[in-house]
Scaffold this motif. Structure first.
Motif, PDB file in Angstrom:
ATOM      1  N   LEU A 159       2.250   1.555  -3.509  1.00 51.21           N
ATOM      2  CA  LEU A 159       1.351   2.377  -4.416  1.00 51.21           C
ATOM      3  C   LEU A 159       0.900   3.570  -4.005  1.00 51.21           C
ATOM      4  O   LEU A 159       0.541   4.254  -5.157  1.00 51.21           O
ATOM      5  CB  LEU A 159       0.059   1.226  -4.554  1.00 51.21           C
ATOM      6  CG  LEU A 159       0.487  -0.421  -4.811  1.00 51.21           C
ATOM      7  CD1 LEU A 159      -0.795  -1.039  -4.548  1.00 51.21           C
ATOM      8  CD2 LEU A 159       1.033  -0.209  -6.217  1.00 51.21           C
ATOM      9  N   ASP A 160       0.850   4.006  -2.720  1.00 50.52           N
ATOM     10  CA  ASP A 160       0.444   5.531  -2.521  1.00 50.52           C
ATOM     11  C   ASP A 160       1.597   6.360  -3.446  1.00 50.52           C
ATOM     12  O   ASP A 160       1.316   7.433  -3.843  1.00 50.52           O
ATOM     13  CB  ASP A 160       0.714   5.726  -0.992  1.00 50.52           C
ATOM     14  CG  ASP A 160      -0.664   4.988  -0.529  1.00 50.52           C
ATOM     15  OD1 ASP A 160      -1.437   4.832  -0.984  1.00 50.52           O
ATOM     16  OD2 ASP A 160      -0.463   4.901   0.939  1.00 50.52           O
ATOM     17  N   ARG A 165      -5.851  -0.770  -7.535  1.00 50.79           N
ATOM     18  CA  ARG A 165      -5.460   0.770  -7.559  1.00 50.79           C
ATOM     19  C   ARG A 165      -5.514   1.397  -9.077  1.00 50.79           C
ATOM     20  O   ARG A 165      -5.996   2.150  -9.406  1.00 50.79           O
ATOM     21  CB  ARG A 165      -4.311   0.917  -6.904  1.00 50.79           C
ATOM     22  CG  ARG A 165      -3.787   2.339  -6.735  1.00 50.79           C
ATOM     23  CD  ARG A 165      -4.712   3.112  -5.574  1.00 50.79           C
ATOM     24  NE  ARG A 165      -4.101   2.598  -4.324  1.00 50.79           N
ATOM     25  CZ  ARG A 165      -3.152   3.319  -3.619  1.00 50.79           C
ATOM     26  NH1 ARG A 165      -2.578   4.140  -3.976  1.00 50.79           N
ATOM     27  NH2 ARG A 165      -2.772   2.671  -2.113  1.00 50.79           N
ATOM     28  N   PHE A 166      -4.858   0.563  -9.918  1.00 51.33           N
ATOM     29  CA  PHE A 166      -4.563   0.901 -11.275  1.00 51.33           C
ATOM     30  C   PHE A 166      -5.042  -0.134 -12.128  1.00 51.33           C
ATOM     31  O   PHE A 166      -4.625  -0.735 -13.326  1.00 51.33           O
ATOM     32  CB  PHE A 166      -3.059   1.172 -11.393  1.00 51.33           C
ATOM     33  CG  PHE A 166      -2.265   1.730 -10.492  1.00 51.33           C
ATOM     34  CD1 PHE A 166      -2.491   3.265 -10.653  1.00 51.33           C
ATOM     35  CD2 PHE A 166      -1.622   1.352  -9.688  1.00 51.33           C
ATOM     36  CE1 PHE A 166      -1.941   4.008  -9.516  1.00 51.33           C
ATOM     37  CE2 PHE A 166      -0.977   2.161  -8.566  1.00 51.33           C
ATOM     38  CZ  PHE A 166      -1.186   3.550  -8.936  1.00 51.33           C
ATOM     39  N   ALA A 183      -0.775  11.475 -14.535  1.00 46.93           N
ATOM     40  CA  ALA A 183      -1.537  10.582 -15.389  1.00 46.93           C
ATOM     41  C   ALA A 183      -0.586  10.654 -16.447  1.00 46.93           C
ATOM     42  O   ALA A 183       0.076  11.402 -17.035  1.00 46.93           O
ATOM     43  CB  ALA A 183      -2.757  11.220 -15.722  1.00 46.93           C
ATOM     44  N   ASP A 218       0.798   6.381  -6.850  1.00 46.25           N
ATOM     45  CA  ASP A 218      -0.275   7.141  -7.117  1.00 46.25           C
ATOM     46  C   ASP A 218      -0.422   8.465  -7.459  1.00 46.25           C
ATOM     47  O   ASP A 218      -1.021   9.188  -7.839  1.00 46.25           O
ATOM     48  CB  ASP A 218      -1.493   6.795  -6.159  1.00 46.25           C
ATOM     49  CG  ASP A 218      -2.906   6.788  -6.660  1.00 46.25           C
ATOM     50  OD1 ASP A 218      -2.945   7.033  -7.965  1.00 46.25           O
ATOM     51  OD2 ASP A 218      -3.783   6.523  -5.991  1.00 46.25           O
ATOM     52  N   THR A 261       0.994  -1.145   0.112  1.00 47.63           N
ATOM     53  CA  THR A 261      -0.062  -0.128   0.057  1.00 47.63           C
ATOM     54  C   THR A 261       0.890   1.259   0.128  1.00 47.63           C
ATOM     55  O   THR A 261       0.497   2.180  -0.712  1.00 47.63           O
ATOM     56  CB  THR A 261      -1.164  -0.122   1.262  1.00 47.63           C
ATOM     57  OG1 THR A 261      -1.908  -1.097   1.103  1.00 47.63           O
ATOM     58  CG2 THR A 261      -1.775   1.320   1.246  1.00 47.63           C
ATOM     59  N   LEU A 282       0.442   3.574 -15.442  1.00 51.96           N
ATOM     60  CA  LEU A 282      -0.359   3.200 -14.375  1.00 51.96           C
ATOM     61  C   LEU A 282      -1.763   3.910 -14.435  1.00 51.96           C
ATOM     62  O   LEU A 282      -2.950   3.111 -14.522  1.00 51.96           O
ATOM     63  CB  LEU A 282       0.151   3.743 -13.026  1.00 51.96           C
ATOM     64  CG  LEU A 282       1.571   3.134 -12.628  1.00 51.96           C
ATOM     65  CD1 LEU A 282       1.916   4.003 -11.328  1.00 51.96           C
ATOM     66  CD2 LEU A 282       1.390   1.876 -12.326  1.00 51.96           C
ATOM     67  N   ASN A 283      -2.038   5.123 -15.086  1.00 50.61           N
ATOM     68  CA  ASN A 283      -2.977   5.723 -15.277  1.00 50.61           C
ATOM     69  C   ASN A 283      -2.707   6.367 -16.837  1.00 50.61           C
ATOM     70  O   ASN A 283      -2.692   7.494 -16.824  1.00 50.61           O
ATOM     71  CB  ASN A 283      -3.382   6.792 -14.461  1.00 50.61           C
ATOM     72  CG  ASN A 283      -3.590   6.218 -13.012  1.00 50.61           C
ATOM     73  OD1 ASN A 283      -4.534   5.645 -12.816  1.00 50.61           O
ATOM     74  ND2 ASN A 283      -2.802   6.814 -12.044  1.00 50.61           N
TER      75      ASN A 283
END
Length: 423
Positions: free
Chosen positions: A134-135, A387-388, A142, A138, A131, A418-419
């Protein structure tokens, strides 16, 4: 004697030379299987029998006729260990190279760290670590490209094994680089020797630090066992000084590099097979299914050196593994054997009815850390794709570069978005 299929191509007159770079290992493994259950290969100048048939390999991995103790059962050991780039793989003094009662003694000293209760207790630790990773990811803009081998597959196993072994945070990066060198089969003998010297220096520092400031970690536990026993492999049952250091080497390297590769391979397989990813995301298969199919199709270790024949072993095709011959467990080739998984052995299928594999070995040397590795990989995948969910590769699948190794099975990098930005 086991029954194995006849070779589809003639037995070669000279050993098959394994590519140290592992550049096209799938084609190479297919070649090995085509020569039958076993074929002589050249492993960086050392002849050995590559076993790619799963039935024969399982038999040899559990047979008392096969040993991992080179000094005791390999006549070439003293000569090879002086000059072979992979000498560390055969020269260490730990349960990886032990045989019989000596192996049982060493394994029993480490096994308490991997009980089901202790591994279950690490589940929350793993989830918290993933977590946090990934934070950080994140927070990237984008459309940004990120290397998930570098920024997820690496840091998680390093943090977990550091937690388990008591490796200080500021030493984990150094351990990573030297362990990478152990698996790099393109290094010269001199380069490997230099890498080994650095690695043992770090292990000595870790032992000294944990001896002065013991904790609840496995390193402190093994040091206490060593110091309380008080003999350097005289007639006691504890660890010698060399066994202590080499046991730590085994736990750190095996608990790190292999898990990195499985996380890497699982993500890349899902991104290259979006239909399989959709199955999991829709509940048609579990993340555990993904882990097992990844371990079958792309195991973390392709070949594992070495074992040795204690007696002559007759093969069904008329060949004989002579007493004292070296044996190479070719796990990746065996995992994809059509005899085991049929015509779809090369396919990635998370709903495959049988995902049996040899990725963690077989028999008495089966990996103690397998349950922990499975938790790390499954947790990483579940949280990452939650998350992604639109995660995608940032390159063509063919552009993913394999690690320069005939042992380690991963990529040099795993670039993703990721995004992805909608167009």
């Amino acid at each position: 004697m086991v029954t194995t299929p006849k070779p589809t191509t003639p037995v070669p007159a000279t050993p098959v030379v394994l590519d140290p770079t592992g550049a096209d290992h799938h084609t190479e493994h297919q070649l090995l299987r085509s020569h039958g259950a076993a074929v002589l290969v050249d492993v960086l100048g050392v002849p050995a029998w590559s076993i790619s048939d799963p039935v024969l390999l399982k038999e040899l991995l559990t047979s008392p006729r096969v040993s991992k103790d080179g000094p005791a059962h390999w006549p070439s050991f003293e000569q090879v260990v002086q000059t072979w780039p992979l000498s560390l793989w055969i020269g260490v003094s730990n349960m990886f190279t032990a045989y019989g009662a000596n192996h049982r003694r060493l394994r029993q000293l480490v096994a308490p760290a991997f009980t089901a209760r202790r591994i279950a207790g690490l589940t929350t630790v793993v989830e918290d670590l993933v977590t946090a990773i990934l934070d950080d990811l994140d927070a990237l803009p984008a459309g940004a490209v990120v290397d998930l081998r570098e920024h997820l597959a690496y840091p998680l196993p390093i943090a977990v094994i550091g937690h388990l072994m008591g490796v200080p945070d500021d030493q984990r990066t150094a351990f990573r680089s030297t362990v990478d060198g152990v698996f790099d089969t393109t290094l010269t003998t001199a380069q490997q020797a230099a890498n080994t010297k650095v690695l043992y220096g770090m292990l000595d520092e870790l032992i000294e630090a944990r001896r002065e400031h013991p904790g609840e970690d496995l390193t402190s536990l093994l040091i206490a066992t060593r110091d309380e026993d008080g003999d350097d492999r005289g007639d006691g049952d504890g660890l010698s000084g060399a066994e202590l250091r080499d046991t730590l080497l085994l736990m750190i390297s095996a608990g790190y590099e292999t898990t990195v590769n499985v996380i890497d391979q699982a993500i890349s397989l899902l991104l290259c097979h979006r239909d399989q990813l959709r199955l999991v995301q829709s509940g048609g298969a579990s993340w555990g299914n993904v882990v097992e199919e990844t371990l079958r199709l792309e195991p973390a270790v392709k070949h594992l050196p070495l074992r040795y024949a204690i007696t002559d072993i007759e093969l069904p095709d008329g060949q004989t593994i002579v007493r004292g011959d070296a044996i190479l467990a070719s796990y990746a080739a065996a995992n994809r054997h059509p005899r085991w998984h049929g015509d779809t052995a090369d396919a990635f299928d998370v709903r495959r009815p049988s995902k049996d594999h040899l990725a963690f070995g077989h028999g008495v040397h089966f990996c103690l850390g397998a349950p922990l590795a499975r938790i790390e990989v499954a947790t990483s995948l579940r949280l990452l794709f939650t998350r992604f969910p639109r995660l995608e590769l940032a390159c063509e699948a063919a552009e993913l570069v394999p690690l320069p190794s005939l042992i380690s099975n991963g990529h040099t990098a795993l670039p993703v978005r990721l995004n992805p930005v909608s167009t």
